[in-house]
Design an enzyme around this catalytic site. Structure first.
Site, PDB file in Angstrom:
ATOM      1  N   ASN A  10       0.860  -1.188   0.000  1.00 19.21           N
ATOM      2  CA  ASN A  10       0.000   0.000   0.000  1.00 19.21           C
ATOM      3  C   ASN A  10       0.897   1.240   0.000  1.00 19.21           C
ATOM      4  O   ASN A  10       1.524   1.554   1.012  1.00 19.21           O
ATOM      5  CB  ASN A  10      -0.893  -0.040   1.255  1.00 19.21           C
ATOM      6  N   LYS A  12       0.030   4.296  -0.254  1.00 16.67           N
ATOM      7  CA  LYS A  12      -0.646   5.461   0.358  1.00 16.67           C
ATOM      8  C   LYS A  12      -0.447   6.709  -0.524  1.00 16.67           C
ATOM      9  O   LYS A  12      -0.323   6.573  -1.733  1.00 16.67           O
ATOM     10  CB  LYS A  12      -0.155   5.671   1.790  1.00 16.67           C
ATOM     11  N   HIS A  95      -9.832   1.033   4.721  1.00 15.96           N
ATOM     12  CA  HIS A  95      -8.526   1.170   5.382  1.00 15.96           C
ATOM     13  C   HIS A  95      -8.677   2.128   6.576  1.00 15.96           C
ATOM     14  O   HIS A  95      -9.458   3.075   6.519  1.00 15.96           O
ATOM     15  CB  HIS A  95      -7.496   1.713   4.380  1.00 15.96           C
ATOM     16  N   GLU A 167      -5.843  -5.302  10.353  1.00 22.06           N
ATOM     17  CA  GLU A 167      -4.794  -4.312  10.624  1.00 22.06           C
ATOM     18  C   GLU A 167      -5.146  -3.584  11.915  1.00 22.06           C
ATOM     19  O   GLU A 167      -5.937  -2.629  11.895  1.00 22.06           O
ATOM     20  CB  GLU A 167      -4.711  -3.292   9.490  1.00 22.06           C
ATOM     21  N   SER A 215       2.930  -2.336  10.230  1.00 21.90           N
ATOM     22  CA  SER A 215       4.394  -2.253  10.383  1.00 21.90           C
ATOM     23  C   SER A 215       5.124  -3.522   9.952  1.00 21.90           C
ATOM     24  O   SER A 215       6.179  -3.852  10.497  1.00 21.90           O
ATOM     25  CB  SER A 215       4.781  -1.912  11.827  1.00 21.90           C
TER      26      SER A 215
HETATM   27  P1  PGA Z   1       2.470   0.106   7.614  1.00 18.17           P
HETATM   28  O1  PGA Z   1       1.046   0.338   6.917  1.00 18.17           O
HETATM   29  O2  PGA Z   1       3.006  -1.196   7.099  1.00 18.17           O
HETATM   30  O3  PGA Z   1       3.287   1.277   7.225  1.00 18.17           O
HETATM   31  O4  PGA Z   1       2.200   0.015   9.094  1.00 18.17           O
HETATM   32  C1  PGA Z   1       0.129  -0.697   6.722  1.00 18.17           C
HETATM   33  C2  PGA Z   1      -1.144  -0.116   6.168  1.00 18.17           C
HETATM   34  O5  PGA Z   1      -1.500   1.015   6.546  1.00 18.17           O
HETATM   35  O6  PGA Z   1      -1.817  -0.751   5.339  1.00 18.17           O
END
Ligand code: PGA
Length: 260
Positions: A10, A12, A95, A167, A215
């Site tokens: 992802n 973002k 999300h 998540e 993470s």
């Molecule tokens: P992250 O994000 O791996 O940076 O914690 C995961 C997500 O938001 O899908």
């Protein structure tokens, strides 16, 4: 049961058109296209069109990070699932960034899941509790509410196409970013699968792909993918670094081979 592990990056709201194209180029140079895995990237909406022409579909698939639930109309600023139908195979829905920053509620998530299915896009429904909810002992209730609303009106045929990503909000790098213990992920994913079983039966529940996210990087991915409950990972920050993302994919491939 022959489930392909699903690795989703992802991106973002990062990387412009040029930077996205460069990252895809680097990934494609290094990913060899494992048949036992699906590797999916979710870049920004803006880049989906050019990347759809650049990607080699044996190596990478595209995912939208969000879309609007109406197919068309006077919804200034929005892009519909109907418009994305030719470009993406997957879409993230619900999300935690959408829920927390943009006030996306349970009913909106439900409508988006239906819009994705209607337009032949596989929804990756993201669910998870905040730290506050976890501290208050509400994790199961939150997961139950998010899951049952999102799946409202989904038929027993449609459910086969749905992916759920657990998540925990407190484990996502942009929020609290505390690494979840694999046992926390295991517990929540077991609960989610049992809920799906209550709604759709054992066969559907066992066949459903459940992802873990929060993470996840190249150092900790193995500890999650080794859990029998986990069918893949949703990776944020680490997916922006091609070396880390390729290392994650390679470990997934190794684990998939060991599982067989
Ligand atoms: P992250 O994000 O791996 O940076 O914690 C995961 C997500 O938001 O899908």
């Amino acid at each position: 049961m022959d489930k392909k592990l699903l690795i989703v990056g992802n991106w973002k709201m990062h990387l412009n058109v040029h930077q996205s194209s460069l990252l895809v180029h680097r990934l494609q140079e290094r990913l060899s296209g494992h048949r036992s895995l699906e590797v999916v990237i979710a870049p920004s909406m803006l880049t989906l069109q050019p990347l759809s022409q650049q990607i080699d579909r044996r190596r990478l698939k595209l995912c939208a990070q969000d879309a609007y639930f109406k197919d068309d109309g006077p919804y200034t600023g929005e892009v519909s699932f109907a418009m994305l139908g030719d470009l993406v195979q997957y879409a993230l829905i619900g999300h935690s960034a959408r829920r927390l920053y943009f006030g996306e509620d349970l009913d909106t998530v439900r409508d988006k899941v239906q819009a994705a299915i209607r337009n032949n896009i596989t929804p990756i429904i993201c669910i998870g509790e905040t730290k506050q909810e976890r501290d208050a002992g509400e994790t199961k209730q939150v997961l139950h509410d998010q899951l049952t609303t999102a799946l409202m009106n989904i038929t027993s045929k449609e459910i086969e196409r749905i992916v759920i990503a657990y998540e925990p909000v407190w484990a996502i790098s942009t929020f609290d970013g505390i690494l979840a213990k694999p046992s926390d992920a295991q517990k929540a994913l077991r609960y989610i699968r049992s809920q799906v079983e209550d709604l759709y039966g054992k066969r559907v529940a066992e066949a459903m792909r459940l992802l873990y996210g929060g993470s996840v990087d190249n150092h900790d991915v193995r500890s999650y993918l080794e859990l029998p409950e986990v069918d893949g990972v949703l990776v944020g920050a680490a997916s922006l670094n091609y070396q880390k993302f390729v290392a994650i994919v390679n470990q997934a491939h190794q684990i998939q081979t060991e599982r067989k």
